[in-house]
Design an enzyme around this catalytic site. Structure first.
Site, PDB file in Angstrom:
ATOM      1  N   GLY A  36      48.053  29.359  39.265  1.00 34.56           N
ATOM      2  CA  GLY A  36      47.457  30.024  37.549  1.00 34.56           C
ATOM      3  C   GLY A  36      47.731  31.822  38.159  1.00 34.56           C
ATOM      4  N   HIS A  37      46.871  32.021  39.115  1.00 35.67           N
ATOM      5  CA  HIS A  37      46.764  33.760  39.338  1.00 35.67           C
ATOM      6  C   HIS A  37      48.319  34.154  39.551  1.00 35.67           C
ATOM      7  CE1 HIS A  37      43.119  32.573  41.170  1.00 35.67           C
ATOM      8  NE2 HIS A  37      42.475  33.377  40.863  1.00 35.67           N
ATOM      9  N   GLN A  61      27.713  37.053  38.933  1.00 37.39           N
ATOM     10  CA  GLN A  61      28.649  36.505  37.949  1.00 37.39           C
ATOM     11  C   GLN A  61      27.982  35.134  38.276  1.00 37.39           C
ATOM     12  OE1 GLN A  61      32.636  37.666  38.037  1.00 37.39           O
ATOM     13  NE2 GLN A  61      32.820  35.384  37.678  1.00 37.39           N
ATOM     14  N   ASP A 150      40.096  30.222  30.870  1.00 38.28           N
ATOM     15  CA  ASP A 150      38.359  31.088  31.037  1.00 38.28           C
ATOM     16  C   ASP A 150      38.367  31.054  29.486  1.00 38.28           C
ATOM     17  OD1 ASP A 150      37.988  30.259  33.966  1.00 38.28           O
ATOM     18  OD2 ASP A 150      39.592  31.504  34.246  1.00 38.28           O
ATOM     19  N   SER A 186      40.549  27.725  41.615  1.00 41.02           N
ATOM     20  CA  SER A 186      39.818  27.622  42.930  1.00 41.02           C
ATOM     21  C   SER A 186      39.145  26.584  43.391  1.00 41.02           C
ATOM     22  CB  SER A 186      39.099  29.072  43.556  1.00 41.02           C
ATOM     23  OG  SER A 186      40.266  30.212  42.432  1.00 41.02           O
TER      24      SER A 186
HETATM   25  O1  PAF Z   1      38.508  34.740  36.580  1.00 45.99           O
HETATM   26  C1  PAF Z   1      37.494  35.043  37.508  1.00 45.99           C
HETATM   27  O2  PAF Z   1      38.497  35.012  38.261  1.00 45.99           O
HETATM   28  C2  PAF Z   1      36.069  36.018  37.651  1.00 45.99           C
HETATM   29  O3  PAF Z   1      35.829  36.149  36.780  1.00 45.99           O
HETATM   30  C3  PAF Z   1      36.828  37.667  37.067  1.00 45.99           C
HETATM   31  C4  PAF Z   1      37.361  37.978  35.814  1.00 45.99           C
HETATM   32  C5  PAF Z   1      38.375  38.112  38.025  1.00 45.99           C
HETATM   33  C6  PAF Z   1      35.744  38.522  36.943  1.00 45.99           C
HETATM   34  O4  PAF Z   1      35.115  38.262  38.484  1.00 45.99           O
END
Ligand code: PAF
Length: 286
Positions: A36-37, A61, A150, A186
């Protein structure tokens, strides 16, 4: 590929790239990278001349009961993957660098953040908006990339970029799935092999929801009930955090489906909290 752990170094490297007339693509991540990344990185490589990826597990977060400490950290593998993709720069800061003693400024989007994950993860999107603002200010990208898995996060970041006049473009790319349909995340690393197999029912529940809408059902609570039953039947030990049908733009709950809606869910499978979603347009909708 360069790896920078200091803000000053990132700024200097990016300044030089910009002086060479290079456009900057940026993919913010928390590491533990998966396809995905990499799909975001590949798009950034196609669109821009100089690609920066940040790897930072952002403590603000996560709420105290969440998985900040156990979140997978796999920097060596991540670095090798990014090197292979031809990334130009990794920004890999420490928490102390990002949040030095005395840090007391936060960025908060207050409308979209009230719904879905915002209801059950208070403070989460404030932490995301704050870190993404800092990263945008440090990296100064032309385009930044986010995944549709997301969906709410991407919508909030787009809103924030518009509201606060950040001089950059946001691109949101489709969710990448495992062979069994499970959205790549992840947090899938927390699943046992059996859980991994069974977790495919989350995507199947979304497809079921869409099929029910396609057959003509318009009452959200009827569809949600059937999706819940489907998940509990296939995954009796699952704990459903929420299944919602919301307006795809405002994220407000809808009772009667019209136009474009988002089917969204968050479900605990073992110790993994998994999220997934699907946009559904009804006939005549835009
Ligand atoms: O989606 C993520 O991995 C995180 O929420 C992000 C955008 C890197 C912010 O920490």
């Amino acid at each position: 590929m360069l790896v920078a752990t200091r803000i000053k170094a990132v700024k200097e490297i990016v300044k030089k790239a910009k002086a060479d007339k290079k456009s900057i693509g940026f993919v913010p991540t928390m590491g533990a990278l998966h396809l995905g990344h990499l799909s975001l990185v590949r798009q950034a490589k196609r669109d821009t001349d100089f690609v920066v990826v940040s790897i930072f597990v952002n403590p603000i977060q996560f709420s105290p009961k969440e998985d900040y400490r156990s979140y997978p950290r796999t920097f060596i593998q991540d670095k090798a993957l990014l090197q292979k993709e031809g990334v130009d720069l990794i920004f890999y800061p420490s928490s102390r660098l990002m949040y030095p003693k005395g840090f007391s400024t936060y960025v908060e989007e207050v409308r979209l953040s009230k719904y879905l994950c915002g209801r059950v993860r208070p403070g989460h999107f404030r932490g995301v908006c704050t870190v993404v603002t800092k990263l945008f200010n440090i990296v100064q990208p032309d385009i930044s990339y986010f995944g549709q898995k997301d969906y709410q996060q991407a919508l909030i970041i787009k809103r924030m970029v518009d509201d606060l006049n950040f001089p950059l473009k946001i691109k949101v790319l489709p969710t990448i799935r495992e062979k069994n349909g499970l959205a790549m995340s992840s947090r899938n690393k927390y699943l046992t092999p059996q859980e991994y197999e069974k977790a495919s029912c989350l995507y199947r529940a979304l497809k079921l929801g869409k099929a029910i809408i396609d057959r003509g059902e318009r009452e959200a609570k009827v569809i949600i009930k059937q999706m819940k039953e489907f998940i509990y039947k296939n995954l009796p030990l699952a704990k459903i955090d929420y299944i919602s049908i919301v307006n795809a733009n405002s994220l407000e709950d809808v009772q009667i489906i019209e136009d474009k809606v988002l089917l969204a869910l968050a479900v605990y499978v073992g110790r993994a909290r998994l999220i997934d979603n699907m946009v559904v347009r009804v006939r005549g909708g835009k």
